[in-house]
Motif scaffolding. Structure first.
Motif, PDB file in Angstrom:
ATOM      1  N   ASN A 107      31.256 -42.132  36.280  1.00 15.42           N
ATOM      2  CA  ASN A 107      31.169 -40.681  36.330  1.00 15.42           C
ATOM      3  C   ASN A 107      30.176 -40.322  37.434  1.00 15.42           C
ATOM      4  O   ASN A 107      28.982 -40.225  37.193  1.00 15.42           O
ATOM      5  CB  ASN A 107      30.707 -40.142  34.970  1.00 15.42           C
ATOM      6  CG  ASN A 107      30.720 -38.637  34.918  1.00 15.42           C
ATOM      7  OD1 ASN A 107      31.215 -37.980  35.825  1.00 15.42           O
ATOM      8  ND2 ASN A 107      30.172 -38.091  33.862  1.00 15.42           N
ATOM      9  N   GLY A 108      30.685 -40.163  38.644  1.00 18.76           N
ATOM     10  CA  GLY A 108      29.842 -39.853  39.782  1.00 18.76           C
ATOM     11  C   GLY A 108      29.518 -38.373  39.857  1.00 18.76           C
ATOM     12  O   GLY A 108      30.058 -37.558  39.111  1.00 18.76           O
ATOM     13  N   LYS A 120      35.082 -38.842  39.570  1.00 18.76           N
ATOM     14  CA  LYS A 120      35.152 -39.858  38.531  1.00 18.76           C
ATOM     15  C   LYS A 120      36.144 -40.921  38.980  1.00 18.76           C
ATOM     16  O   LYS A 120      37.124 -40.616  39.647  1.00 18.76           O
ATOM     17  CB  LYS A 120      35.599 -39.228  37.212  1.00 18.76           C
ATOM     18  CG  LYS A 120      34.603 -38.225  36.670  1.00 18.76           C
ATOM     19  CD  LYS A 120      35.232 -37.342  35.610  1.00 18.76           C
ATOM     20  CE  LYS A 120      34.307 -36.311  35.035  1.00 18.76           C
ATOM     21  NZ  LYS A 120      33.414 -35.626  35.889  1.00 18.76           N
ATOM     22  N   SER A 121      35.852 -42.175  38.615  1.00 19.48           N
ATOM     23  CA  SER A 121      36.754 -43.249  39.009  1.00 19.48           C
ATOM     24  C   SER A 121      36.706 -44.377  37.995  1.00 19.48           C
ATOM     25  O   SER A 121      35.868 -44.392  37.096  1.00 19.48           O
ATOM     26  CB  SER A 121      36.389 -43.775  40.404  1.00 19.48           C
ATOM     27  OG  SER A 121      35.106 -44.363  40.397  1.00 19.48           O
ATOM     28  N   TYR A 122      37.617 -45.308  38.166  1.00 20.40           N
ATOM     29  CA  TYR A 122      37.714 -46.472  37.301  1.00 20.40           C
ATOM     30  C   TYR A 122      37.727 -47.708  38.191  1.00 20.40           C
ATOM     31  O   TYR A 122      38.407 -47.727  39.209  1.00 20.40           O
ATOM     32  CB  TYR A 122      39.007 -46.428  36.488  1.00 20.40           C
ATOM     33  CG  TYR A 122      39.112 -45.241  35.569  1.00 20.40           C
ATOM     34  CD1 TYR A 122      38.688 -45.318  34.246  1.00 20.40           C
ATOM     35  CD2 TYR A 122      39.634 -44.032  36.028  1.00 20.40           C
ATOM     36  CE1 TYR A 122      38.778 -44.226  33.404  1.00 20.40           C
ATOM     37  CE2 TYR A 122      39.738 -42.938  35.178  1.00 20.40           C
ATOM     38  CZ  TYR A 122      39.298 -43.049  33.876  1.00 20.40           C
ATOM     39  OH  TYR A 122      39.383 -41.962  33.045  1.00 20.40           O
ATOM     40  N   ASP A 123      36.983 -48.726  37.805  1.00 23.63           N
ATOM     41  CA  ASP A 123      36.980 -49.997  38.519  1.00 23.63           C
ATOM     42  C   ASP A 123      37.483 -51.076  37.590  1.00 23.63           C
ATOM     43  O   ASP A 123      37.110 -51.119  36.416  1.00 23.63           O
ATOM     44  CB  ASP A 123      35.566 -50.368  38.982  1.00 23.63           C
ATOM     45  CG  ASP A 123      35.043 -49.468  40.078  1.00 23.63           C
ATOM     46  OD1 ASP A 123      35.857 -48.816  40.754  1.00 23.63           O
ATOM     47  OD2 ASP A 123      33.819 -49.410  40.269  1.00 23.63           O
ATOM     48  N   VAL A 124      38.318 -51.959  38.134  1.00 22.89           N
ATOM     49  CA  VAL A 124      38.831 -53.092  37.376  1.00 22.89           C
ATOM     50  C   VAL A 124      38.561 -54.343  38.199  1.00 22.89           C
ATOM     51  O   VAL A 124      38.888 -54.399  39.387  1.00 22.89           O
ATOM     52  CB  VAL A 124      40.344 -52.944  37.094  1.00 22.89           C
ATOM     53  CG1 VAL A 124      40.899 -54.200  36.449  1.00 22.89           C
ATOM     54  CG2 VAL A 124      40.608 -51.724  36.219  1.00 22.89           C
ATOM     55  N   ILE A 125      37.969 -55.334  37.556  1.00 21.79           N
ATOM     56  CA  ILE A 125      37.735 -56.631  38.191  1.00 21.79           C
ATOM     57  C   ILE A 125      38.562 -57.655  37.429  1.00 21.79           C
ATOM     58  O   ILE A 125      38.425 -57.792  36.213  1.00 21.79           O
ATOM     59  CB  ILE A 125      36.244 -57.007  38.181  1.00 21.79           C
ATOM     60  CG1 ILE A 125      35.432 -55.941  38.925  1.00 21.79           C
ATOM     61  CG2 ILE A 125      36.041 -58.389  38.813  1.00 21.79           C
ATOM     62  CD1 ILE A 125      33.940 -56.106  38.834  1.00 21.79           C
ATOM     63  N   ALA A 163      24.727 -38.488  37.175  1.00 19.45           N
ATOM     64  CA  ALA A 163      25.795 -38.764  38.130  1.00 19.45           C
ATOM     65  C   ALA A 163      26.054 -40.254  38.283  1.00 19.45           C
ATOM     66  O   ALA A 163      27.152 -40.661  38.592  1.00 19.45           O
ATOM     67  CB  ALA A 163      25.454 -38.152  39.482  1.00 19.45           C
ATOM     68  N   ASP A 164      25.058 -41.076  38.063  1.00 22.44           N
ATOM     69  CA  ASP A 164      25.224 -42.510  38.235  1.00 22.44           C
ATOM     70  C   ASP A 164      25.538 -43.160  36.888  1.00 22.44           C
ATOM     71  O   ASP A 164      24.997 -44.182  36.541  1.00 22.44           O
ATOM     72  CB  ASP A 164      23.967 -43.110  38.862  1.00 22.44           C
ATOM     73  CG  ASP A 164      24.222 -44.514  39.361  1.00 22.44           C
ATOM     74  OD1 ASP A 164      25.381 -44.824  39.669  1.00 22.44           O
ATOM     75  OD2 ASP A 164      23.259 -45.296  39.431  1.00 22.44           O
ATOM     76  N   ASN A 165      26.422 -42.539  36.151  1.00 24.96           N
ATOM     77  CA  ASN A 165      26.760 -42.982  34.819  1.00 24.96           C
ATOM     78  C   ASN A 165      28.010 -43.840  34.875  1.00 24.96           C
ATOM     79  O   ASN A 165      29.065 -43.388  35.268  1.00 24.96           O
ATOM     80  CB  ASN A 165      26.979 -41.750  33.928  1.00 24.96           C
ATOM     81  CG  ASN A 165      27.232 -42.116  32.498  1.00 24.96           C
ATOM     82  OD1 ASN A 165      27.009 -43.244  32.086  1.00 24.96           O
ATOM     83  ND2 ASN A 165      27.717 -41.161  31.744  1.00 24.96           N
ATOM     84  N   GLU A 166      27.892 -45.095  34.488  1.00 24.76           N
ATOM     85  CA  GLU A 166      29.061 -45.955  34.398  1.00 24.76           C
ATOM     86  C   GLU A 166      28.984 -46.714  33.086  1.00 24.76           C
ATOM     87  O   GLU A 166      27.914 -47.028  32.597  1.00 24.76           O
ATOM     88  CB  GLU A 166      29.191 -46.893  35.593  1.00 24.76           C
ATOM     89  CG  GLU A 166      28.032 -47.815  35.829  1.00 24.76           C
ATOM     90  CD  GLU A 166      28.237 -48.648  37.083  1.00 24.76           C
ATOM     91  OE1 GLU A 166      28.198 -49.875  36.954  1.00 24.76           O
ATOM     92  OE2 GLU A 166      28.417 -48.067  38.149  1.00 24.76           O
TER      93      GLU A 166
END
Length: 148
Positions: free
Chosen positions: A58-59, A63-68, A23-26
């Motif tokens: 991938n929680g 699921k989500s996407y982060d952009v910095i 679950a803590d897959n990024e």
């Protein structure tokens, strides 16, 4: 009976451990791997700003996407590419991305204040203005709380 219970308990613990590890897959991704809606937001409202990091999370539940961005701004998108959080500490959230009723409220009650962060979660919007004022709106855009 105790042996069966111990085996069942051990199996459950192993299963949960594996689930939480997965679950803590990024992982880092390219901008082109973002959903089309997220790419459109970046191209339209953050044009010319370099992406320092894009990642897929991938929680356990979602699921989500982060952009910095290179200027320190952060954007979180849901699985379809709609924004969840716009964190623009060093600039301000583009006004076109604010829901119209929230933008109208800010113009009427906090005229000229820049929006530094907006987050939508569970039918609520939390907005942080420059100067530290925090506003909470429900899904119908009624003010629930103001924190000074």
């Amino acid at each position: 009976m105790k042996t069966n219970f111990k085996k069942l308990f051990l199996a459950l613990v192993c299963f949960c451990t594996v689930q939480f590890a997965v679950a803590d897959n990024e992982r880092p991704i390219t901008v082109k791997q973002l959903p089309a809606a997220a790419q459109q937001i970046l191209n339209k409202h953050f044009a010319g700003q370099k992406v320092s990091l894009a990642k897929y999370e991938n929680g356990l539940i979602e699921k989500s996407y982060d952009v910095i961005l290179a200027n320190g701004n952060k954007i979180e998108f849901d699985r379809s590419g709609a924004w969840k959080t716009l964190d623009c500490k060093y600039t301000s959230v583009p006004k076109a991305l604010l829901p119209r009723p929230i933008a109208n409220y800010i113009n009427q009650h906090h005229q000229g204040a820049a929006v530094k962060e907006i987050e939508k979660e569970h039918g609520r919007y939390e907005v942080k203005l420059e100067g530290g004022v925090e506003l909470t709106f429900n899904s119908n855009f009624k003010v629930l709380d103001i924190d000074f």
